[in-house]
Design an enzyme around this catalytic site. Structure first.
Site, PDB file in Angstrom:
ATOM      1  N   SER A 187       0.994  -1.162   0.030  1.00  0.00           N
ATOM      2  CA  SER A 187      -0.553  -0.175  -0.111  1.00  0.00           C
ATOM      3  C   SER A 187       0.839   0.792  -0.042  1.00  0.00           C
ATOM      4  O   SER A 187       1.650   1.417  -0.716  1.00  0.00           O
ATOM      5  CB  SER A 187      -1.079  -0.047   1.339  1.00  0.00           C
ATOM      6  OG  SER A 187      -1.902   0.887   1.321  1.00  0.00           O
TER       7      SER A 187
ATOM      8  N   ARG B 194     -12.120   6.156  10.704  1.00  0.00           N
ATOM      9  CA  ARG B 194     -11.860   4.997  10.134  1.00  0.00           C
ATOM     10  C   ARG B 194     -12.637   4.047  10.025  1.00  0.00           C
ATOM     11  O   ARG B 194     -12.153   2.734   9.088  1.00  0.00           O
ATOM     12  CB  ARG B 194     -11.211   3.835  12.400  1.00  0.00           C
ATOM     13  CG  ARG B 194     -11.114   2.701  12.277  1.00  0.00           C
ATOM     14  CD  ARG B 194      -9.562   2.534  10.997  1.00  0.00           C
ATOM     15  NE  ARG B 194      -8.905   1.231  11.572  1.00  0.00           N
ATOM     16  CZ  ARG B 194      -8.069   1.662  10.835  1.00  0.00           C
ATOM     17  NH1 ARG B 194      -7.318   1.937   9.678  1.00  0.00           N
ATOM     18  NH2 ARG B 194      -7.647  -0.263  11.279  1.00  0.00           N
TER      19      ARG B 194
ATOM     20  N   ASP C 191      -9.226  -5.934  -4.749  1.00  0.00           N
ATOM     21  CA  ASP C 191      -8.246  -4.435  -4.146  1.00  0.00           C
ATOM     22  C   ASP C 191      -9.526  -3.889  -4.782  1.00  0.00           C
ATOM     23  O   ASP C 191      -8.691  -3.767  -6.392  1.00  0.00           O
ATOM     24  CB  ASP C 191      -6.975  -4.944  -3.969  1.00  0.00           C
ATOM     25  CG  ASP C 191      -6.567  -3.536  -3.748  1.00  0.00           C
ATOM     26  OD1 ASP C 191      -7.347  -2.791  -3.313  1.00  0.00           O
ATOM     27  OD2 ASP C 191      -5.542  -3.664  -2.849  1.00  0.00           O
TER      28      ASP C 191
ATOM     29  N   HIS D  49      -7.736  -5.386  -0.217  1.00  0.00           N
ATOM     30  CA  HIS D  49      -6.764  -4.398  -0.093  1.00  0.00           C
ATOM     31  C   HIS D  49      -6.002  -4.969   1.579  1.00  0.00           C
ATOM     32  O   HIS D  49      -5.007  -5.405   1.135  1.00  0.00           O
ATOM     33  CB  HIS D  49      -6.932  -2.438   0.527  1.00  0.00           C
ATOM     34  CG  HIS D  49      -5.078  -1.738   0.348  1.00  0.00           C
ATOM     35  ND1 HIS D  49      -4.750  -2.355  -1.024  1.00  0.00           N
ATOM     36  CD2 HIS D  49      -5.250  -1.258   1.341  1.00  0.00           C
ATOM     37  CE1 HIS D  49      -3.921  -1.500  -0.614  1.00  0.00           C
ATOM     38  NE2 HIS D  49      -3.788  -1.270   0.720  1.00  0.00           N
ATOM     39  N   ASP D  50      -6.823  -5.085   1.810  1.00  0.00           N
ATOM     40  CA  ASP D  50      -6.054  -6.362   3.133  1.00  0.00           C
ATOM     41  C   ASP D  50      -5.321  -7.423   2.709  1.00  0.00           C
ATOM     42  O   ASP D  50      -4.308  -7.665   3.897  1.00  0.00           O
ATOM     43  CB  ASP D  50      -7.372  -6.242   4.286  1.00  0.00           C
ATOM     44  CG  ASP D  50      -7.174  -5.935   5.433  1.00  0.00           C
ATOM     45  OD1 ASP D  50      -6.390  -5.377   5.949  1.00  0.00           O
ATOM     46  OD2 ASP D  50      -8.011  -5.945   6.454  1.00  0.00           O
TER      47      ASP D  50
END
Lengths: 405, 199
Positions: free
Chosen positions: A168, A238, A332, A365-366
């Site tokens: 990232s 968040r 992602d 994305h994680d």
């Protein structure tokens, strides 16, 4: 609670005790030489918090820098003796016998400038005022981080990294190392990254910033002086960020439309996903600094090496002479595979040594933080190649040829 | 696209090696484990990239130190500029592709020359098996009809016609049997065809 990753929140990573670097120590390096920042301001002095794992070899040729993403830190692997539950955010990647093998490599994790885990940032005391910098801490860029990391490399006696690696925003730092410090890096691992942020990416960051800045407890960034914290803003920031790290598919698999108890015709959290996001937001508001979040999202927004070359990414990447491994993940959507392919295309145009793996993973994305056999096998193979090269004393014959061309 | 693993194991390498100039820029489509690129790097100091869709092939190529790009050939080669390579290779992969015309056109766009190898369906043993009423299974076509990756099998005569109809000029053609060149009746006696052609 579902086992989401450390950086995006969720359950903390669990240390693999047999193959962990074990208890680690956070160190701080102080720098008195001023650092000129991209914004035009200068940090007269600063601290960098860092950790190291493994041993630097006699030739100082086995050092690997691991760059962190948005809200992680220099605590990459292992745990603290006085806080064994605090496991490093990439403990599944870095350790003895792991893809980045600390039996072979000397691994350095560094907390970026402007962050809130020990390096100089908005929470640090401004020597001029004796109070925390707060809103007066300068805006920083990826390039500023990399310049500071280069100072740390000097301090540690590392003239050239065997590799710089990150996912990232961390991948962007690895890319910047390849571009601006070509003689100081032999390999770059650019994972789940992008050559710049899309309008949609910036839009999500702006929502997060607005959530923080419109919180009545923000006080123009000087909330510390008022003895408060913009917790509501941090929570919402968040929550929105977290959604972009996951895939629709994965959220459905983990939460679907599950209810905690039932429909009560109220605004209390009824769906499991609501409860989960609130929990993540709460936790984040506990440990993260609002001024830091504003600055790191801005660093993301600003990153765009192609602008230095009139928008030509291939030209921007032309100075890179290292070997590059680019990795993306199929689900992602924050930094989709197409963005990684842009990087690859630009490198191929300049005939750079590059390999590209597109990992089929459901986690969005994680995924870059999670266990995936193919992903970890490719990274392991890459580091095996580097180590093999180091043993025969001719690490990258083809890369060197290219560099001379 | 993983090289379809047809039985004539890499008999084409030596011929390809002769046709690739020293220091050539090469692109290997369906590079599998990167063995051909390794061979060309070693023998011809060739530099370049392999394209591979299969996870195991990508991993093996990384292990072999080959530049590998994970991509589906059926989506074309739009990651590459026109004339970016001296040679574009397609080794024993053609017969497993869906869009043959498209990939050949792409090869000639990004490369000055193309080298294509494929198992020759016209080999006498295949003809004999068809005459007997069965789909051929042989050392060059080791798959049963129901589990073969090969969907576009052709003969030497078919490929000659294919290139001629599109005006592509054949620079070299070698047909192998048992790893040796076949001079007489190649479409009947050859197991593996190797073509070098350009626009």
């Amino acid at each position: 609670m579902p086992s989401f990753s450390a950086t995006t929140g969720g359950a903390a990573p669990v240390a693999d005790v047999d193959r962990s670097v074990g208890p680690v120590v956070s160190r701080t390096a102080h720098f008195d030489a001023p650092l000129v920042l991209a914004c035009g301001r200068t940090l007269p002095q600063y601290d960098l918090a860092y950790e190291t794992y493994g041993e630097l070899d006699a030739a100082r040729s086995n050092a690997v820098l691991v760059c962190h993403a948005l809200n992680a830190s220099h605590h990459v692997a292992g745990w603290y003796a006085d806080d064994p539950g605090n496991v490093g955010w990439w403990d599944n990647m870095v350790g003895p016998g792991k893809p980045l093998d600390t039996d072979r490599y000397f691994v350095v994790g560094v907390n970026n400038l402007g962050s809130c885990f020990g390096s100089s940032g908005p929470l640090s005391i401004d020597p001029k005022t004796g109070a925390p910098f707060g809103s007066t801490f300068p805006l920083i860029t990826v390039e500023d981080w990399v310049d500071a990391q280069a100072q740390l490399a000097d301090r540690l006696g590392i003239a050239q990294w065997a590799a710089v690696m990150g996912g990232s925003l961390g991948g962007m730092q690895a890319l910047d190392w390849a571009i601006r410090y070509p003689s100081r890096i032999r390999n770059a691992l650019v994972i789940a990254a992008a050559p710049n942020l899309s309008a949609e990416n910036i839009a999500f960051n702006e929502i997060a910033r607005q959530a923080i800045m419109t919180d009545p407890d923000f006080h123009d960034g000087n909330f510390e002086a008022h003895g408060v914290k913009p917790r509501r803003g941090l929570r919402v920031a968040r929550m929105i960020g977290h959604i972009t790290y996951l895939s629709d598919e994965q959220m459905d698999a983990k939460f679907g439309r599950q209810l905690r108890e039932g429909i009560n015709f109220s605004f209390a959290p009824e769906f499991q996903i609501e409860s989960y996001l609130r929990y993540q937001g709460e936790k984040f508001a506990d440990y993260y600094d609002a001024n830091t979040y504003l600055r790191i999202t801005k660093a993301l927004d600003y990153f765009d090496p192609a602008t230095r070359e009139g928008g030509d990414l291939a030209l921007a990447l032309a100075p890179a002479t290292c070997k590059l491994l680019v990795i993306s993940f199929t689900t992602d959507w924050r930094f989709p595979a197409s963005r990684s392919r842009e990087i690859v295309k630009a490198l191929v145009r300049k005939q750079r040594d590059v390999s590209y793996a597109e990992i089929a993973a459901p986690h969005g994305h994680d995924a870059f933080l999670l266990d995936n056999p193919q992903y970890h096998a490719v990274v392991r193979a890459w580091f095996d190649r580097i180590a093999t090269g180091m043993r025969v004393g001719d690490p990258l014959p083809r890369a060197n040829e290219q560099a001379q061309r | 696209m993983s090289a379809a693993g047809n039985g004539v194991a890499r008999a084409d390498y030596a011929t390809i090696g002769r046709w690739v100039a020293d220091g050539a820029r090469v692109l290997d489509l369906g590079c599998g484990d990167g063995a051909l690129l390794q061979f060309l790097a070693r023998e011809r100091r060739a530099i370049g990239y392999g394209i591979e869709i299969d996870d195991a092939g990508v991993l093996a190529s990384v292990r072999n130190g080959v530049n590998v790009l994970q991509s589906d050939l059926e989506r074309g080669l739009n990651g590459f500029d026109d004339a970016a390579f001296d040679v574009v290779l397609l080794s024993q992969t053609l017969q497993a592709m869906r869009r043959i015309e498209a990939i050949v056109a792409e090869m000639l766009r990004v490369g000055r020359e193309a080298i294509v190898t494929f198992p020759n369906f016209g080999h006498w043993s295949h003809r004999l098996q068809v005459l007997r009423g069965r789909m051929p299974v042989s050392s060059s076509l080791p798959y049963q009809w129901y589990d073969t990756p090969n969907i576009h099998l052709c003969t030497v005569a078919d490929f000659d016609a294919f290139l001629a109809e599109r005006g592509h000029r054949v620079l070299d053609r070698v047909v192998l049997s048992g790893g040796r060149p076949v001079a007489f009746a190649p479409n009947l006696m050859g197991e593996l065809a190797i073509y070098r052609f350009h626009r």
